[in-house]
Design an enzyme around this catalytic site. Sequence first.
Site, PDB file in Angstrom:
ATOM      1  N   HIS A 264      -3.090   1.946   1.972  1.00  0.00           N
ATOM      2  CA  HIS A 264      -4.527   2.512   1.907  1.00  0.00           C
ATOM      3  C   HIS A 264      -5.327   1.607   1.219  1.00  0.00           C
ATOM      4  CE1 HIS A 264      -7.270   5.914   0.607  1.00  0.00           C
ATOM      5  NE2 HIS A 264      -7.967   5.015   1.481  1.00  0.00           N
TER       6      HIS A 264
ATOM      7  N   SER B 231       1.707   9.287  -3.409  1.00  0.00           N
ATOM      8  CA  SER B 231       0.903   7.893  -3.759  1.00  0.00           C
ATOM      9  C   SER B 231       1.457   7.378  -5.101  1.00  0.00           C
ATOM     10  CB  SER B 231      -0.722   8.573  -3.974  1.00  0.00           C
ATOM     11  OG  SER B 231      -1.256   7.659  -4.595  1.00  0.00           O
TER      12      SER B 231
ATOM     13  N   ASP C 116      -2.073   2.459  -2.868  1.00  0.00           N
ATOM     14  CA  ASP C 116      -3.518   2.656  -2.688  1.00  0.00           C
ATOM     15  C   ASP C 116      -4.184   1.291  -3.572  1.00  0.00           C
ATOM     16  OD1 ASP C 116      -4.356   5.164  -1.915  1.00  0.00           O
ATOM     17  OD2 ASP C 116      -3.110   5.787  -3.776  1.00  0.00           O
TER      18      ASP C 116
ATOM     19  N   MET D  77      -7.208  -1.000  -4.738  1.00  0.00           N
ATOM     20  CA  MET D  77      -8.736  -0.897  -4.769  1.00  0.00           C
ATOM     21  C   MET D  77      -9.290  -2.093  -5.522  1.00  0.00           C
ATOM     22  SD  MET D  77      -8.535   2.575  -7.048  1.00  0.00           S
ATOM     23  CE  MET D  77      -7.540   4.037  -6.363  1.00  0.00           C
TER      24      MET D  77
ATOM     25  N   MET E 236      -8.686   0.401  -0.295  1.00  0.00           N
ATOM     26  CA  MET E 236     -10.063   0.796  -0.637  1.00  0.00           C
ATOM     27  C   MET E 236     -10.813  -0.304  -1.181  1.00  0.00           C
ATOM     28  SD  MET E 236      -8.957   4.333  -2.364  1.00  0.00           S
ATOM     29  CE  MET E 236      -7.223   3.795  -2.552  1.00  0.00           C
TER      30      MET E 236
ATOM     31  N   HIS F  10       2.939   5.907  -0.258  1.00  0.00           N
ATOM     32  CA  HIS F  10       1.448   5.613   0.144  1.00  0.00           C
ATOM     33  C   HIS F  10       1.104   4.777  -0.913  1.00  0.00           C
ATOM     34  CE1 HIS F  10      -2.660   6.676   1.392  1.00  0.00           C
ATOM     35  NE2 HIS F  10      -2.939   6.775   0.129  1.00  0.00           N
TER      36      HIS F  10
ATOM     37  N   MET G 218     -10.113  11.508   3.529  1.00  0.00           N
ATOM     38  CA  MET G 218     -10.226  11.588   2.377  1.00  0.00           C
ATOM     39  C   MET G 218     -10.794  13.190   1.886  1.00  0.00           C
ATOM     40  SD  MET G 218      -9.024   8.941   0.985  1.00  0.00           S
ATOM     41  CE  MET G 218      -8.998   9.361  -0.705  1.00  0.00           C
TER      42      MET G 218
ATOM     43  N   ASP H 239      -5.699  12.855   2.157  1.00  0.00           N
ATOM     44  CA  ASP H 239      -5.352  12.140   0.925  1.00  0.00           C
ATOM     45  C   ASP H 239      -6.452  12.756  -0.331  1.00  0.00           C
ATOM     46  OD1 ASP H 239      -4.855  10.312  -1.175  1.00  0.00           O
ATOM     47  OD2 ASP H 239      -5.418   8.430   0.021  1.00  0.00           O
TER      48      ASP H 239
END
Length: 215
Positions: free
Chosen positions: A65, A7, A34, A36, A67, A32, A136, A174
């Site tokens: 991913h 990540s 992330d 957000m 979020m 990965h 998660m 994760d």
Amino acid sequence: MTQVSPSLLSADFANLGRDVEMVNESEATLIHIDVMDGVFVPNISFGFPVLKSIQHIAKKPLDVHLMIVDPGKFVNQVRDIGAEIMNVHVEACTHLHRTVQQIKAAGMKAAVTLNPATPVCMLEDIASDLDMVLLMSVNPGFGGQKFIPNTLEKVRRLRDLLARTGSQALIEIDGGVNLETGRQLVDAGADILVAGNYVFASPDPKGAIAALSAL
Ligand code: DX5
Ligand code: ZN
């Protein structure tokens, strides 16, 4: 061999290119990423301009991913940065079936993510359409948190659900993954381990990735 998806949330953003090169040269099978929005989770990371820069140098498939609320609005933008996998949270999608079909129609692999308190039975009627399920094992929003042990039981329940529904989906985990929790997760049936802090805080990040992939 266990698949590893490092990540980038725990990478050094002032040296992002260097850290992506490290992942390129490692035994990782995915990268990965992330995203957000400060609404779905209490933090903001980075957005599409940064992803575009990563796309240009990454040699491993991008595991994105999201979020964010209503991630279905961004299917085309995620496709345009060349993502292999688009992960959307079940808690963020009002019309999950539609979003999953849109991801697949855009040529990406569809993954659905569950927060720690969301039961795997939420996937009962969508599992056979999925390429991956992301569980998660921390509450999303931050790197470096402590692994929630209930995830192990959840992996076993998800394995049963996938078998029962005839789903070929891979199981990715994760949050709080290290050599110890990674071992337990693989024994419980996990296919892919995401790891941020464990990799990037290590004095030997490539060695940390190799150790996880040997689990
Ligand atoms: C958390 C992110 C994770 C995070 C994992 O919201 O989804 O991908 O980077 O970090 P570690 O491995 O440090 O728990
Ligand atoms: Zn993540």
